[in-house]
Design a protein around this motif. Structure first.
Motif, PDB file in Angstrom:
ATOM      1  N   ASN A 242     -68.745   5.001  31.812  1.00  0.00           N
ATOM      2  CA  ASN A 242     -69.523   5.471  30.659  1.00  0.00           C
ATOM      3  C   ASN A 242     -69.608   6.989  30.554  1.00  0.00           C
ATOM      4  O   ASN A 242     -69.738   7.536  29.463  1.00  0.00           O
ATOM      5  CB  ASN A 242     -70.947   4.900  30.717  1.00  0.00           C
ATOM      6  CG  ASN A 242     -70.948   3.386  30.617  1.00  0.00           C
ATOM      7  OD1 ASN A 242     -70.785   2.693  31.608  1.00  0.00           O
ATOM      8  ND2 ASN A 242     -71.081   2.871  29.413  1.00  0.00           N
ATOM      9  N   ASP A 258     -66.985  11.959  28.191  1.00  0.00           N
ATOM     10  CA  ASP A 258     -67.537  10.719  27.625  1.00  0.00           C
ATOM     11  C   ASP A 258     -66.677   9.527  28.048  1.00  0.00           C
ATOM     12  O   ASP A 258     -65.708   9.681  28.813  1.00  0.00           O
ATOM     13  CB  ASP A 258     -67.682  10.831  26.097  1.00  0.00           C
ATOM     14  CG  ASP A 258     -66.353  10.932  25.348  1.00  0.00           C
ATOM     15  OD1 ASP A 258     -65.295  10.617  25.938  1.00  0.00           O
ATOM     16  OD2 ASP A 258     -66.371  11.319  24.166  1.00  0.00           O
ATOM     17  N   MET A 359     -79.103   8.745  29.474  1.00  0.00           N
ATOM     18  CA  MET A 359     -78.314   7.594  29.024  1.00  0.00           C
ATOM     19  C   MET A 359     -78.945   6.271  29.466  1.00  0.00           C
ATOM     20  O   MET A 359     -79.124   5.353  28.670  1.00  0.00           O
ATOM     21  CB  MET A 359     -76.882   7.697  29.576  1.00  0.00           C
ATOM     22  CG  MET A 359     -76.066   8.823  28.979  1.00  0.00           C
ATOM     23  SD  MET A 359     -74.495   9.083  29.855  1.00  0.00           S
ATOM     24  CE  MET A 359     -73.629   7.555  29.489  1.00  0.00           C
ATOM     25  N   SER A 362     -82.449   5.573  27.818  1.00  0.00           N
ATOM     26  CA  SER A 362     -82.361   5.287  26.377  1.00  0.00           C
ATOM     27  C   SER A 362     -81.518   4.048  26.092  1.00  0.00           C
ATOM     28  O   SER A 362     -81.615   3.442  25.019  1.00  0.00           O
ATOM     29  CB  SER A 362     -81.757   6.486  25.640  1.00  0.00           C
ATOM     30  OG  SER A 362     -80.403   6.683  26.042  1.00  0.00           O
ATOM     31  N   LYS A 364     -78.446   4.225  25.650  1.00  0.00           N
ATOM     32  CA  LYS A 364     -77.445   4.669  24.670  1.00  0.00           C
ATOM     33  C   LYS A 364     -76.269   5.328  25.365  1.00  0.00           C
ATOM     34  O   LYS A 364     -76.419   5.943  26.425  1.00  0.00           O
ATOM     35  CB  LYS A 364     -78.073   5.650  23.680  1.00  0.00           C
ATOM     36  CG  LYS A 364     -79.096   4.982  22.759  1.00  0.00           C
ATOM     37  CD  LYS A 364     -79.844   6.000  21.927  1.00  0.00           C
ATOM     38  CE  LYS A 364     -80.880   5.280  21.055  1.00  0.00           C
ATOM     39  NZ  LYS A 364     -81.815   6.215  20.431  1.00  0.00           N
ATOM     40  N   THR A 365     -75.106   5.235  24.748  1.00  0.00           N
ATOM     41  CA  THR A 365     -73.916   5.896  25.290  1.00  0.00           C
ATOM     42  C   THR A 365     -74.020   7.400  25.047  1.00  0.00           C
ATOM     43  O   THR A 365     -74.802   7.859  24.197  1.00  0.00           O
ATOM     44  CB  THR A 365     -72.636   5.384  24.610  1.00  0.00           C
ATOM     45  OG1 THR A 365     -72.672   5.775  23.217  1.00  0.00           O
ATOM     46  CG2 THR A 365     -72.504   3.871  24.722  1.00  0.00           C
ATOM     47  N   GLU A 367     -71.823   9.165  23.615  1.00  0.00           N
ATOM     48  CA  GLU A 367     -71.362   9.383  22.240  1.00  0.00           C
ATOM     49  C   GLU A 367     -72.500   9.169  21.241  1.00  0.00           C
ATOM     50  O   GLU A 367     -72.647   9.943  20.279  1.00  0.00           O
ATOM     51  CB  GLU A 367     -70.197   8.427  21.912  1.00  0.00           C
ATOM     52  CG  GLU A 367     -68.910   8.726  22.673  1.00  0.00           C
ATOM     53  CD  GLU A 367     -68.796   8.009  24.018  1.00  0.00           C
ATOM     54  OE1 GLU A 367     -67.677   7.668  24.393  1.00  0.00           O
ATOM     55  OE2 GLU A 367     -69.835   7.798  24.696  1.00  0.00           O
ATOM     56  N   GLU A 368     -73.329   8.155  21.468  1.00  0.00           N
ATOM     57  CA  GLU A 368     -74.463   7.888  20.568  1.00  0.00           C
ATOM     58  C   GLU A 368     -75.500   9.003  20.651  1.00  0.00           C
ATOM     59  O   GLU A 368     -76.049   9.431  19.627  1.00  0.00           O
ATOM     60  CB  GLU A 368     -75.112   6.547  20.923  1.00  0.00           C
ATOM     61  CG  GLU A 368     -74.283   5.345  20.497  1.00  0.00           C
ATOM     62  CD  GLU A 368     -74.778   4.017  21.093  1.00  0.00           C
ATOM     63  OE1 GLU A 368     -74.433   2.971  20.512  1.00  0.00           O
ATOM     64  OE2 GLU A 368     -75.471   4.026  22.133  1.00  0.00           O
ATOM     65  N   LEU A 369     -75.750   9.485  21.857  1.00  0.00           N
ATOM     66  CA  LEU A 369     -76.724  10.577  22.029  1.00  0.00           C
ATOM     67  C   LEU A 369     -76.240  11.854  21.349  1.00  0.00           C
ATOM     68  O   LEU A 369     -77.033  12.594  20.763  1.00  0.00           O
ATOM     69  CB  LEU A 369     -76.980  10.835  23.517  1.00  0.00           C
ATOM     70  CG  LEU A 369     -77.676   9.696  24.286  1.00  0.00           C
ATOM     71  CD1 LEU A 369     -77.735  10.019  25.771  1.00  0.00           C
ATOM     72  CD2 LEU A 369     -79.070   9.430  23.747  1.00  0.00           C
ATOM     73  N   GLU A 371     -74.253  11.941  18.717  1.00  0.00           N
ATOM     74  CA  GLU A 371     -74.407  11.704  17.263  1.00  0.00           C
ATOM     75  C   GLU A 371     -75.849  11.959  16.819  1.00  0.00           C
ATOM     76  O   GLU A 371     -76.092  12.537  15.767  1.00  0.00           O
ATOM     77  CB  GLU A 371     -73.980  10.276  16.890  1.00  0.00           C
ATOM     78  CG  GLU A 371     -72.477  10.089  16.756  1.00  0.00           C
ATOM     79  CD  GLU A 371     -71.811  11.094  15.805  1.00  0.00           C
ATOM     80  OE1 GLU A 371     -72.365  11.341  14.698  1.00  0.00           O
ATOM     81  OE2 GLU A 371     -70.763  11.655  16.160  1.00  0.00           O
ATOM     82  N   GLU A 372     -76.810  11.513  17.627  1.00  0.00           N
ATOM     83  CA  GLU A 372     -78.229  11.752  17.306  1.00  0.00           C
ATOM     84  C   GLU A 372     -78.537  13.248  17.311  1.00  0.00           C
ATOM     85  O   GLU A 372     -79.311  13.738  16.483  1.00  0.00           O
ATOM     86  CB  GLU A 372     -79.129  11.052  18.339  1.00  0.00           C
ATOM     87  CG  GLU A 372     -79.225   9.550  18.139  1.00  0.00           C
ATOM     88  CD  GLU A 372     -80.193   8.896  19.131  1.00  0.00           C
ATOM     89  OE1 GLU A 372     -80.802   9.624  19.962  1.00  0.00           O
ATOM     90  OE2 GLU A 372     -80.328   7.668  19.073  1.00  0.00           O
ATOM     91  N   GLN A 375     -77.523  14.928  14.195  1.00  0.00           N
ATOM     92  CA  GLN A 375     -78.440  14.714  13.057  1.00  0.00           C
ATOM     93  C   GLN A 375     -79.360  15.926  12.896  1.00  0.00           C
ATOM     94  O   GLN A 375     -79.796  16.232  11.794  1.00  0.00           O
ATOM     95  CB  GLN A 375     -79.320  13.472  13.300  1.00  0.00           C
ATOM     96  CG  GLN A 375     -78.569  12.184  13.601  1.00  0.00           C
ATOM     97  CD  GLN A 375     -77.910  11.595  12.363  1.00  0.00           C
ATOM     98  OE1 GLN A 375     -78.562  11.406  11.332  1.00  0.00           O
ATOM     99  NE2 GLN A 375     -76.629  11.339  12.444  1.00  0.00           N
TER     100      GLN A 375
END
Length: 470
Positions: A242, A258, A359, A362, A364-365, A367-369, A371-372, A375
């Motif tokens: 991961n 990643d 990680m 949360s 979450k991966t 990559e997801e973190l 992306e957040e 934002q």
């Protein structure tokens, strides 16, 4: 004898050329003189990394200091720089000495100095020690018996690795990381982080975690071009790893990957750390970054209402602020990051563990973190190319920068220039390029940021075309 010049936080030189036992003794003599000028009962913590003859150079330093009547605590095996810094603080020692050349090529070794506060000795003190270096070593090292100093108690062994492990266990939910469904990997680059990571997380995947003072001929700097094998290992795992963490020779710098084996630069790591520390840990404080770090950090600080400061490049400038103010995070583009609650010192392992805890907690991966985080600050890519130039060309380009010659780079019109340490040119759409000379070699560093990797390289291409012409 050659003149010894200090750099950022001490001295580095090529082993057997300038980095010799006699020259190490000269630096140790200056260190002893400085300590006795500044402390009534001085004491020192000494450690060495995995480089060639590290133990011998550490023992040489210890003998010179002990001979001057200074109490010495020395690590028995190789250790990371953050371990020495932590040990210096915990022992209430006057100074820390690390025999390391950090991320330099394998032919180098060095002599780093650490302040009593647990971070890089500040520039003024570094200069004071350098000014005291004698022209030659006037001590007969052969008659100084290391074992005798141990028997007399003036030199004492200290277990810095266990001290560091206990500090990690007290500050992280290590069981959550160990028992998680997520899989992690670590590349020590044959550096000093290998043993402690095996102790902390024995079940993860390891690469280059053997004793190899030659580093297989690769400078142990955790940048993508030096970590191709690690990247490939993660890619071949096809999503089963991961996140991958890499650290440099003395484990104070971080590299991150990643699950796709894609390199995650320190700008992204800094932003992720701030987000986690503020949102999940409810921490506050000023953020201090070196000039080459992305301006996106200011955007994130504005979002959370945090104070923000930019310093010259060099962690010593960041450490100076961290010692005197309430600082949440201090970070550099080159992978050196420090956070509140630890020590005012770069620490690649500590930063990696924060990301892994983020990680795991949360679910979450990475990559997801990321992306957040986008934002809040918007997506971006950062690239850097170092140009090897003749000294005359380097000087010509820097003169042009100083004289405000560059109004545009190709079709990129310059809207603003910042000159804290080098020259940062801002364009439309949050794009920028930075030009900065190396102080030690005929190299011009160029950095660029844009929405995509392709666009960042395009900016560098236009910049190089412009500066080579003008």
């Amino acid at each position: 004898m050659a003149q010894i010049k200090f750099g950022t936080d001490g001295w580095r030189a090529i082993i057997a050329k300038d980095y010799t036992v006699d020259n190490v003794a000269r630096v140790a003599l200056a260190t002893a003189t400085w300590l006795k000028h500044n402390f009534k009962k001085p004491s020192v913590v000494i450690g060495h990394d995995c480089r060639f003859a590290g133990e011998m150079f550490a023992e040489t330093t210890a003998k010179v200091l002990a001979n001057a009547g200074i109490k010495v605590y020395i690590a028995k095996d190789f250790v990371t720089t953050p371990m020495v810094s932590l040990g210096t603080l915990r022992q209430k020692a006057s100074l820390g000495v690390v025999i390391t050349a950090s991320h330099n090529p394998p032919s180098y070794n060095g002599f780093k100095l650490k302040g009593s506060f647990g971070g890089p000795l500040l520039p003024k003190e570094i200069q004071e020690v350098e000014d005291l270096i004698p022209e030659e070593n006037n001590i007969n090292l052969e008659i100084l018996n290391f074992e005798k100093f141990i028997e007399n108690g003036i030199i004492e062994y200290i277990d810095l690795e266990t001290m560091y492990v206990e500090h990690v266990e007290a500050n992280f939910d290590m069981n959550a990381i160990r028992n998680s469904d997520m899989n992690f990997a670590y590349d020590a680059m044959y550096g000093a982080g290998q043993n402690v990571m095996r102790r902390l997380l024995p079940e993860i995947d390891f690469l280059h975690c053997d004793y190899n003072p030659g580093f297989e001929g690769v400078a142990p700097e955790p940048i993508h071009r030096n970590l191709m094998e690690f990247s490939e290992m993660i890619k071949l795992a096809e999503g089963q790893i991961n996140c991958g963490l890499a650290t440099d020779g003395d484990a104070d710098r971080i590299g991150l990957y990643d699950s796709n084996g894609e390199f995650v630069d320190s700008h992204h790591i800094i932003l992720l750390l701030i987000k986690y520390l503020v949102e999940e840990k409810k921490m506050t404080g000023k953020v201090v970054n070196a000039f080459s770090v992305t301006p996106k950090v200011k955007k994130m600080c504005d979002h959370y209402g945090l104070d923000y400061q930019v310093t010259q490049i060099g962690f010593k400038y960041i450490a100076g602020v961290m010692v005197n103010e309430d600082v949440l995070l201090g970070g550099e583009e080159s992978g050196g990051i420090a956070v509140k609650g630890h020590i005012p010192e770069r620490d690649g392992i500590w930063m990696g563990l924060i990301i892994w805890e983020y990680m795991v907690k949360s679910g979450k991966t990475l990559e997801e973190l990321i992306e957040e985080m986008y934002q809040i600050v918007g997506g971006f890519k950062f690239e850097r190319i170092d140009l090897k130039l003749k000294e005359a060309d380097k000087l010509r380009i820097m003169e042009n920068c100083k004289n405000d010659v560059y109004k545009a780079f190709g079709d990129l019109k310059v809207n603003e220039v910042q000159t804290i340490d080098g020259f940062k040119y801002f364009f439309d759409n949050d794009e920028w390029v930075m030009i900065r000379p190396s102080g030690t070699e005929p190299v011009l560093r160029t950095y660029a940021e844009a929405a995509t990797t392709e666009a960042a390289f395009k900016i560098l291409e236009k910049t190089h075309a412009t500066i080579n012409k003008a």
